[in-house]
Design an enzyme around this catalytic site. Sequence first.
Site, PDB file in Angstrom:
ATOM      1  N   GLU A 175       0.957  -1.238  -0.222  1.00  0.00           N
ATOM      2  CA  GLU A 175      -0.158   0.176  -0.156  1.00  0.00           C
ATOM      3  C   GLU A 175       1.035   1.418   0.079  1.00  0.00           C
ATOM      4  O   GLU A 175       1.887   0.875   0.854  1.00  0.00           O
ATOM      5  CB  GLU A 175      -0.897   0.402   0.857  1.00  0.00           C
ATOM      6  CG  GLU A 175      -2.099  -0.635   1.047  1.00  0.00           C
ATOM      7  CD  GLU A 175      -2.946  -0.539   2.838  1.00  0.00           C
ATOM      8  OE1 GLU A 175      -2.579  -0.378   3.104  1.00  0.00           O
ATOM      9  OE2 GLU A 175      -3.927  -0.954   2.450  1.00  0.00           O
ATOM     10  N   HIS A 192      -0.906   3.661  19.326  1.00  0.00           N
ATOM     11  CA  HIS A 192      -1.460   3.221  18.040  1.00  0.00           C
ATOM     12  C   HIS A 192      -3.743   3.581  18.569  1.00  0.00           C
ATOM     13  O   HIS A 192      -4.275   2.859  17.578  1.00  0.00           O
ATOM     14  CB  HIS A 192      -1.959   2.156  16.965  1.00  0.00           C
ATOM     15  CG  HIS A 192      -0.592   1.656  16.573  1.00  0.00           C
ATOM     16  ND1 HIS A 192      -0.375   2.607  15.317  1.00  0.00           N
ATOM     17  CD2 HIS A 192       0.572   1.539  16.317  1.00  0.00           C
ATOM     18  CE1 HIS A 192       1.144   2.657  14.859  1.00  0.00           C
ATOM     19  NE2 HIS A 192       1.645   2.065  15.830  1.00  0.00           N
ATOM     20  N   ARG A 246     -20.220  -1.825  15.505  1.00  0.00           N
ATOM     21  CA  ARG A 246     -20.469  -1.719  16.822  1.00  0.00           C
ATOM     22  C   ARG A 246     -20.664  -0.080  17.207  1.00  0.00           C
ATOM     23  O   ARG A 246     -20.219   0.564  16.684  1.00  0.00           O
ATOM     24  CB  ARG A 246     -19.271  -2.372  17.807  1.00  0.00           C
ATOM     25  CG  ARG A 246     -17.860  -1.638  17.571  1.00  0.00           C
ATOM     26  CD  ARG A 246     -17.189  -2.142  18.420  1.00  0.00           C
ATOM     27  NE  ARG A 246     -15.708  -1.913  18.258  1.00  0.00           N
ATOM     28  CZ  ARG A 246     -15.008  -1.238  18.594  1.00  0.00           C
ATOM     29  NH1 ARG A 246     -15.988   0.389  18.980  1.00  0.00           N
ATOM     30  NH2 ARG A 246     -13.696  -1.045  18.229  1.00  0.00           N
TER      31      ARG A 246
END
Length: 499
Positions: free
Chosen positions: A202, A237, A294
């Site tokens: 990527e 993170h 969620r």
Amino acid sequence: MSKIRKILVANRGEIALRIMRTAREMGISTVAVYSEADRRALHVQYADEAVLIGPPASSESYLKIDNIIAAAKKTDADAIHPGYGFLSENEMFAQRVEDEGLVFIGPSPKAINIMGSKLAAKAAVAKFNVPLVPGTSEPITDINKAKKVASTIGYPILIKASAGGGGKGMRIVEDEASFDEQMARAVGEATSAFGDGSVFIEKYITKPRHIEFQIFGDKHGNVVHLFERECSIQRRHQKVVEEAPSSIVTPAIRAAMGEAAINVAKSCGYYNAGTVEFIMDDQLNFYFLEMNTRLQVEHPVTEEITGLDLVKLQIKIAEGEKLPFQQDELSIHGHAIEIRVYAEDPANNFLPDIGTLNTYKRPQGHGIRVDDGFEQGMDIPFYYDPMIAKLICRADNREAAIQKMIRAIDEYEITGLETTLGFCRFVMKHEAFRSGNFDTRFVENYFTPAALQKSDATDDWVAAALAITLENGKKVSPKIETPTMQPSENNWRKRKFDS
């Protein structure tokens, strides 16, 4: 579908309380489940009924599907709300709930399955022209083929394992000269950790911002977004500070990102609450990252700027009702900021801390909200996430919300263990945050324990000078020197001047 009578909340702590309070307002009974470590927990005390489901370890309690289903049957609950974490994104759990004839207050098992897979999610959203980070659409192991892809994308690029996460099998490659070595390392790590050496290539986004959109869909095909949240202040993170709206998202960008978020939801037939996460580069280009199927930890900031109760919306959608509004009927009111108050030591790489809340006094006042699951004198168990509370402040604009947050942090009294309150105050005061010129590497770029100590010590000294001035009626001209910060038993300020 008939109205829900009783909800079992398959979670603990502040989110369990949050769900139960809305249920009570709606006239719905609640059932708490708890581990042996949570016998005295507030969510257990608050619920209409409570069922012990196992030992302290979450693998033996909150993650035991059979135990939770048995508790629902035992108490005659007709619906289960998973909260966030634990089993909230487990498609097998959602399917089991439905198979048992219960209502799952969340999306379909199919949607959870699609968005839980990197490959399936990308394939689904690509059909709806949702922007994706440039890279390979399929995993790759051939190094020459991978090198050609990298050259086409342009350096720097990111190599990441197809089969797992946690940073394993992930390498940033700055140029072609280092590609072979980094590719070999990534494949080796992936093979060792996951038994699968395939990787993705990527484009590596420099100076990334983490911006997410709250979406809601009903079972009749209607989907809307409830605007964005800025979640770029992170450590390890994981988010620590969230706000809505983002300081860099313009109306035009908001419209484009909102449309993309809705299309992500439509790509998997999504209903109920969900969050579409994007990564944004320094040129304000955005790309789909993932979807969380969620309710999010940071949902209160969206509630504060929209005036909506998201849990109430979840329940009504689960009952089969249509969304009560259309996109053009929604608007942003003011600005909201949330900080996560963790039992962690910012001076020691944010390592979790455990202990007793010897002092625990919440801030109060207009525009201040505290979502928590603890009281003074309670212990913070080491078995679960170390979050103590979420502190949310709302004001008419961003600067006023920041000032309100600083005041609220200063009034939040916690002793007995280390917390992230001081770090969050450091963020609120930092020029990069106040100007909006920051990215996900804020901690890496700006934060050190020494900077935190300097900030706290300077504030203490200014407060002392002000107190002397007020007491003596004299003007004090302080020297601009920073005194040495002495270590204390906790990371947040004790009350300094007793009247």
